[in-house]
Design a protein around this motif. Sequence first.
Motif, PDB file in Angstrom:
ATOM      1  N   ARG B  18       0.825  -1.209   0.000  1.00  0.00           N
ATOM      2  CA  ARG B  18       0.000   0.000   0.000  1.00  0.00           C
ATOM      3  C   ARG B  18       0.861   1.262   0.000  1.00  0.00           C
ATOM      4  O   ARG B  18       0.593   2.203  -0.739  1.00  0.00           O
ATOM      5  CB  ARG B  18      -0.934  -0.003   1.205  1.00  0.00           C
ATOM      6  N   ARG B  21       2.215   1.868  -3.298  1.00  0.00           N
ATOM      7  CA  ARG B  21       1.252   2.320  -4.303  1.00  0.00           C
ATOM      8  C   ARG B  21       0.908   3.798  -4.197  1.00  0.00           C
ATOM      9  O   ARG B  21       0.393   4.377  -5.163  1.00  0.00           O
ATOM     10  CB  ARG B  21      -0.030   1.482  -4.224  1.00  0.00           C
ATOM     11  N   VAL B  22       1.162   4.408  -3.041  1.00  0.00           N
ATOM     12  CA  VAL B  22       0.746   5.813  -2.917  1.00  0.00           C
ATOM     13  C   VAL B  22       1.547   6.734  -3.836  1.00  0.00           C
ATOM     14  O   VAL B  22       1.079   7.801  -4.195  1.00  0.00           O
ATOM     15  CB  VAL B  22       0.816   6.360  -1.465  1.00  0.00           C
ATOM     16  N   VAL B  23       2.755   6.293  -4.202  1.00  0.00           N
ATOM     17  CA  VAL B  23       3.529   7.092  -5.157  1.00  0.00           C
ATOM     18  C   VAL B  23       3.309   6.483  -6.540  1.00  0.00           C
ATOM     19  O   VAL B  23       3.541   5.295  -6.734  1.00  0.00           O
ATOM     20  CB  VAL B  23       5.034   7.069  -4.819  1.00  0.00           C
ATOM     21  N   PRO B  24       2.830   7.286  -7.496  1.00  0.00           N
ATOM     22  CA  PRO B  24       2.564   6.714  -8.824  1.00  0.00           C
ATOM     23  C   PRO B  24       3.841   6.242  -9.525  1.00  0.00           C
ATOM     24  O   PRO B  24       4.925   6.740  -9.209  1.00  0.00           O
ATOM     25  CB  PRO B  24       1.912   7.871  -9.588  1.00  0.00           C
ATOM     26  N   VAL B 208       0.973  14.698  -4.587  1.00  0.00           N
ATOM     27  CA  VAL B 208       0.774  13.451  -3.829  1.00  0.00           C
ATOM     28  C   VAL B 208       1.256  13.646  -2.393  1.00  0.00           C
ATOM     29  O   VAL B 208       0.564  13.285  -1.433  1.00  0.00           O
ATOM     30  CB  VAL B 208       1.549  12.286  -4.509  1.00  0.00           C
ATOM     31  N   VAL B 211      -1.164  15.835  -0.428  1.00  0.00           N
ATOM     32  CA  VAL B 211      -2.378  15.101  -0.023  1.00  0.00           C
ATOM     33  C   VAL B 211      -2.061  14.156   1.133  1.00  0.00           C
ATOM     34  O   VAL B 211      -2.810  14.079   2.115  1.00  0.00           O
ATOM     35  CB  VAL B 211      -2.955  14.316  -1.232  1.00  0.00           C
ATOM     36  N   LEU B 212      -0.940  13.469   1.039  1.00  0.00           N
ATOM     37  CA  LEU B 212      -0.572  12.522   2.106  1.00  0.00           C
ATOM     38  C   LEU B 212      -0.397  13.241   3.434  1.00  0.00           C
ATOM     39  O   LEU B 212      -0.831  12.758   4.477  1.00  0.00           O
ATOM     40  CB  LEU B 212       0.717  11.772   1.725  1.00  0.00           C
ATOM     41  N   ARG B 213       0.253  14.413   3.391  1.00  0.00           N
ATOM     42  CA  ARG B 213       0.430  15.175   4.637  1.00  0.00           C
ATOM     43  C   ARG B 213      -0.932  15.590   5.202  1.00  0.00           C
ATOM     44  O   ARG B 213      -1.164  15.515   6.396  1.00  0.00           O
ATOM     45  CB  ARG B 213       1.265  16.441   4.386  1.00  0.00           C
ATOM     46  N   VAL B 215      -3.810  14.141   4.925  1.00  0.00           N
ATOM     47  CA  VAL B 215      -4.611  13.052   5.512  1.00  0.00           C
ATOM     48  C   VAL B 215      -3.896  12.434   6.713  1.00  0.00           C
ATOM     49  O   VAL B 215      -4.335  11.419   7.234  1.00  0.00           O
ATOM     50  CB  VAL B 215      -5.000  11.960   4.481  1.00  0.00           C
ATOM     51  N   GLY B 216      -2.785  13.062   7.139  1.00  0.00           N
ATOM     52  CA  GLY B 216      -2.162  12.641   8.397  1.00  0.00           C
ATOM     53  C   GLY B 216      -0.953  11.734   8.265  1.00  0.00           C
ATOM     54  O   GLY B 216      -0.568  11.079   9.239  1.00  0.00           O
ATOM     55  N   ALA B 217      -0.330  11.705   7.074  1.00  0.00           N
ATOM     56  CA  ALA B 217       0.865  10.858   6.929  1.00  0.00           C
ATOM     57  C   ALA B 217       2.058  11.527   7.612  1.00  0.00           C
ATOM     58  O   ALA B 217       2.252  12.731   7.490  1.00  0.00           O
ATOM     59  CB  ALA B 217       1.169  10.638   5.457  1.00  0.00           C
ATOM     60  N   ARG B 218       2.817  10.730   8.345  1.00  0.00           N
ATOM     61  CA  ARG B 218       4.054  11.249   8.935  1.00  0.00           C
ATOM     62  C   ARG B 218       5.121  11.309   7.849  1.00  0.00           C
ATOM     63  O   ARG B 218       5.049  10.603   6.844  1.00  0.00           O
ATOM     64  CB  ARG B 218       4.551  10.307  10.031  1.00  0.00           C
ATOM     65  N   ASP B 219       6.155  12.131   8.109  1.00  0.00           N
ATOM     66  CA  ASP B 219       7.266  12.249   7.140  1.00  0.00           C
ATOM     67  C   ASP B 219       7.895  10.892   6.860  1.00  0.00           C
ATOM     68  O   ASP B 219       8.264  10.581   5.726  1.00  0.00           O
ATOM     69  CB  ASP B 219       8.336  13.212   7.683  1.00  0.00           C
ATOM     70  N   TYR B 221       6.569   7.962   6.795  1.00  0.00           N
ATOM     71  CA  TYR B 221       5.733   7.155   5.893  1.00  0.00           C
ATOM     72  C   TYR B 221       5.953   7.609   4.447  1.00  0.00           C
ATOM     73  O   TYR B 221       6.158   6.787   3.545  1.00  0.00           O
ATOM     74  CB  TYR B 221       4.265   7.324   6.288  1.00  0.00           C
TER      75      TYR B 221
END
Lengths: 225, 302
Positions: B18, B21-24, B208, B211-213, B215-219, B221
Motif C-alpha cells: 500500500r 502504491r501511494v507514489v505513482p 501526492v 495530499v498525504l500530509r 490526511v495525516g501521513a508522517r514524514d 511514511y
Amino acid sequence: MIELASAAFSYGGGDILTDLNLRLAPGSFHFLTGPSGSGKTTLLRLCYMELLPSAGKVMLFDADVRSMSRDQVALNRRRIGIVHQDCQFLDHLNVAENIALPLDVSGRDAGAEAGNLQELLGWVGLSGHARSMPPQLSGGERQRAALARAVIMSPDIIIADEPTGNIDWEMALRLLTLLVELNKMGKTILIATHDLNLIRTAKSQTSARVLRIHNRRLQLAGADL
Amino acid sequence: MNAAATSFWRVLFASDRRADRVVPPSGYTANLTSFTAGAMAFLAVFALALSLATGRLADRWSAELARTATVRISAPDGQMEAQSKAVLKVLETTPGIASARVLSDQEQRKLLEPWFGPDLPLEALPIPRLIEVIENEKGPDAEGLRLRLSAEAPGAVFDDHTRWRRPLIKAATRLRSLAGFSILLIALSTAAMITLAANAALSANATVIKVLRLVGARDNYIARAFVRRFTMRALAGAAVGTVVSMIAVSLLPPAAEEGGFLTGLGFRGWHWFLPLLIPFLSALVAFWATRLAAFRTLRGLT
C-alpha cells in the motif's frame, strides 16, 4: 477544539487576515462566508495547520500549533477530516483506495476495515464506484467521495472548503444532509462557502453559526442571512 | 541511527504494497536509476579488481625483494675467483645474512635470456659475477657491509635492491590507493545521481505528498515510499551490473608469469565474494541519498 486568539496571517509583507478570534466548541456547526479572495481558505488552512499564524495564537486540541512537532501535526490531522473544493484525490488510486488512504497512512489495516469502507461508500451513495478511478466520477460524486475520505478516521472536526462550489443544487443539498448527519453524531463542522442559499437551508436543519470575513477580520454574521 | 538501520533492512526485506502504491509509477526515470546503478556497479567491480590486484602486486614485490640482495663482482679474469671467495667469506661472517651463493653460468644466462636470447655466449662477454644473498629477519648493516667488501674485494658492489624496490612498491601502493579512491568517487557519483533522480521524483509528486500530509501521513511514511522505490531500483540495477562485470573479469586472460601485472587483474579465492557486497552498498547509498532528499523536501512543507 480550535481556538484562534488575535491570530493574523501575512504574506509578502501584506496582511491577509488580522486579529482573528474564534473558538469552535465540540459538536458545533459553523459556516464561514465572505467574498472571493477575502481569506476563507487561508483561515481554514490556519485551522488545519497547513499555514502557521504570523501573529497571535492558533490552538488545536488544547495545544499551540507552533509548538507541535511535525509528527504531532500529522497525528492531529488524523483527527480532522478535510474536504477540498478540488477534492485532491490521487488519480492513480481507485475511489476505495483514495477513501481508505487515511487508514493506510495511519498504519491501520484497511483490509480489516473493509466492512466500514463499504458502509461508508453506501452512506455517500457510491457503492457502485469503489473501483472507479477519480476522473471517472462526476463533480457531486467526487465531493461525496472526498467527504467519505474525510470521515473514515472518525475525526473530531470536519473542515470543508467550498464543498458545493462545483456541483448542482440537488447534489449540494445531498452533501449538506450528510454534513448535518455528521454534526448530529457529535462532529464539529466548519464549512467555508459563499453560497448563502446553502447556509439558509442548513440553518433550518441545525443550529449553525455563521462567521463572515470582512476587511481581513472575522465577525459573527447577523440576521441578514 | 538504529532507527535508520532498521528502516534500511525493512525497506529491503519487508514489502509494504500500500505504501508503495501511494507514489505513482515514475516511468523512464526508474529505468535511468537502475541503469545508473548498474553502470556504477560495473565500474566499481573493475576498480575493486584493480585495487586487489595492485595490492597483491605490492605484497609480492615487497615479499620477494625484501629478503634478498645481490653482490655484483666486476674484476679481471684472473681475479674473479679470488674476489668471489673473499666476498663469500665476508658474507658468511656478516650478521643478518642467512646464506649466500654464487649464481651459476646457467642461472645468469637465464636472467639475461629475455634481453639477449637463448644462445648468449656468456663466457665471451665481460659479464660480472652475481652472488645471491638471502637475509635473515634482522638483515645486514648495508653500509658496514659495503665498507668491508670494498676492503676485501674492490670489484664487489653490494646491492640490497632498495633503490628499485621502493619506487615499485610505492607505485603499486599508489595505484591501490587510486583504485580505492575511484570506488569512493563511484559511490559519491551514485549518491549524487540518485539524489537528482529522487529530487525530480519528489518534485513531480508534490501534489501526492501534499495530499498525504493532509490526511495525516508522517514524514517517515512518505519518505519510506520514495526511499523503498529508489533503494530497490539501485539494488536491482547494481546486481545486474555486478554480475555482468564479474563475468567480464572472469573472462580476462589467466594470470601468468610472463604477463605480469595485466594478466593478474582479477579476483582470487575468497576475493570473488567481495563484489557481491557492491549491490548492497549501492542500495545503502541509494537509501541514504533518497532519505536525505526526501526529508529535506518534506521539511519545506507544512
